[in-house]
Design a protein around this motif. Structure first.
Motif, short mmCIF file in Angstrom:
data_model
loop_
_atom_site.label_atom_id
_atom_site.label_comp_id
_atom_site.label_asym_id
_atom_site.label_seq_id
_atom_site.Cartn_x
_atom_site.Cartn_y
_atom_site.Cartn_z
N VAL A 128 1.00 -1.24 -0.06
CA VAL A 128 0.08 -0.05 -0.12
C VAL A 128 0.93 1.26 -0.05
N SER A 129 1.06 1.90 -1.07
CA SER A 129 1.82 3.17 -1.18
C SER A 129 0.85 4.38 -1.09
N ILE A 130 1.46 5.31 -0.22
CA ILE A 130 0.69 6.52 0.33
C ILE A 130 1.64 7.45 -0.40
N PRO A 131 0.91 8.47 -1.43
CA PRO A 131 1.73 9.52 -1.70
C PRO A 131 2.25 10.46 -0.74
N ALA A 132 3.53 10.79 -1.09
CA ALA A 132 4.36 11.86 -0.16
C ALA A 132 4.98 12.92 -1.07
N THR A 133 4.98 14.10 -0.34
CA THR A 133 5.58 15.16 -1.11
C THR A 133 6.46 15.79 -0.30
N ASN A 134 6.27 15.97 1.07
CA ASN A 134 7.23 16.67 2.01
C ASN A 134 7.91 15.68 2.83
N LEU A 135 9.24 15.59 2.58
CA LEU A 135 10.08 14.87 3.26
C LEU A 135 11.00 15.67 4.29
N GLU A 136 10.71 16.91 4.52
CA GLU A 136 11.41 17.80 5.48
C GLU A 136 11.46 17.29 7.04
N MET A 137 12.29 17.58 7.55
CA MET A 137 12.24 17.11 8.86
C MET A 137 10.85 17.66 9.66
N GLY A 138 10.59 16.82 10.49
CA GLY A 138 8.97 17.32 11.04
C GLY A 138 8.06 16.26 11.51
N PHE A 139 7.11 16.40 12.36
CA PHE A 139 6.26 15.12 12.65
C PHE A 139 5.01 15.33 11.97
N GLU A 140 4.52 16.18 11.25
CA GLU A 140 3.39 16.74 10.79
C GLU A 140 3.36 15.98 9.38
N MET A 141 2.30 15.34 8.84
CA MET A 141 1.92 15.25 7.24
C MET A 141 1.55 16.11 6.66
N SER A 142 1.80 16.31 5.37
CA SER A 142 0.98 17.14 4.58
C SER A 142 -0.52 16.84 4.46
N PRO A 143 -1.25 17.84 4.26
CA PRO A 143 -2.66 17.64 4.14
C PRO A 143 -3.11 16.36 3.15
N ALA A 144 -2.41 16.57 2.06
CA ALA A 144 -2.68 15.36 1.07
C ALA A 144 -2.45 13.98 1.50
N THR A 145 -1.14 13.93 2.13
CA THR A 145 -0.70 12.65 2.58
C THR A 145 -1.59 12.26 3.80
N GLN A 146 -1.91 13.16 4.80
CA GLN A 146 -2.74 12.60 5.82
C GLN A 146 -4.06 12.04 5.29
N THR A 147 -4.63 12.69 4.26
CA THR A 147 -5.78 12.13 3.69
C THR A 147 -5.66 10.84 3.03
N ALA A 148 -4.74 10.70 2.49
CA ALA A 148 -4.32 9.29 1.74
C ALA A 148 -4.16 8.30 2.97
N ALA A 149 -3.31 8.84 3.89
CA ALA A 149 -3.08 7.86 5.14
C ALA A 149 -4.56 7.29 5.83
N GLU A 150 -5.32 8.13 5.87
CA GLU A 150 -6.61 7.70 6.55
C GLU A 150 -7.37 6.92 5.30
N ALA A 151 -7.28 7.11 4.25
CA ALA A 151 -7.99 6.23 3.07
C ALA A 151 -7.02 4.89 3.23
N ALA A 152 -5.77 4.93 3.38
CA ALA A 152 -5.00 3.70 3.75
C ALA A 152 -5.41 2.72 4.61
N ILE A 153 -5.92 3.22 5.90
CA ILE A 153 -6.42 2.40 6.75
C ILE A 153 -7.38 1.77 6.62
N ALA A 154 -8.74 2.16 5.54
CA ALA A 154 -9.72 1.37 5.24
C ALA A 154 -9.41 0.48 4.35
N ALA A 155 -8.41 0.91 3.45
CA ALA A 155 -8.04 -0.27 2.37
C ALA A 155 -7.19 -1.50 2.84
N VAL A 156 -6.34 -1.10 3.94
CA VAL A 156 -5.66 -2.28 4.43
C VAL A 156 -6.76 -3.22 5.39
#
Length: 160
Positions: A117-145
């Motif tokens: 299951v590949s989640i789109p990522a655009t921001n790989l800078e140091m930090g703890f927060e996911m970008s909004p698009a990645t957060q949305t895709a990660a939430e969808a990934a939960i349902a997919a898994v």
């Protein structure tokens, strides 16, 4: 007969990535959310990277699902793990699901089904927060898994 990796559960979900690098932690975040749900028959691991030792946890399972952030996809993607070409089973610092599954043969029976299951990522800078698009895709990934492991327990191995 199941061998070294024989286990009580039928499936394992492995979320991996660097949770200190913003979107790269999406796979681990998904794994942590799934672990809180305590899905019956499903072991969940949140790790930094794939390592050869995971072959022991994967051997004997019916299903393994790898969840990772990927800068090369633009939408949530679910694909079967392609078979590894015959040859070296060497895993370096950056292991991949196909190489890891090939290594499972050395310790036991590989899973019948494996997906990435590949989640789109655009921001790989140091930090703890996911970008909004990645957060949305990660939430969808939960349902997919959840759909993947539910289909597996029902005997229907089709990709959602």
């Amino acid at each position: 007969m199941r061998s070294a990796g024989s286990c009580v559960t039928d499936a394992v979900v492995i979320g991996y990535g660097n949770d200190l690098r913003s979107d790269d932690g999406a796979g681990r975040w998904v794994a942590e959310q799934l672990e809180e749900r305590a899905l019956p028959g499903v072991a969940v691991r949140s790790i930094s990277q794939l390592t050869p030792e995971l072959a022991l946890e994967i051997a004997g399972r019916d299903l393994v699902v790898f969840v990772d952030a990927d800068v090369d996809v633009t939408e949530l993607t679910i694909k079967p793990v392609p078979p590894k070409a015959a040859g070296s089973r060497t895993m370096t610092h950056h292991g991949d699901p196909a190489t890891l599954l090939d290594m499972v043969r050395a310790v036991g029976e590989p899973p019948e089904h494996a997906h990435v299951v590949s989640i789109p990522a655009t921001n790989l800078e140091m930090g703890f927060e996911m970008s909004p698009a990645t957060q949305t895709a990660a939430e969808a990934a939960i349902a997919a898994v959840i759909e993947l492991v539910t289909a597996a327990s029902d005997g229907d191995r089709a990709t959602p």
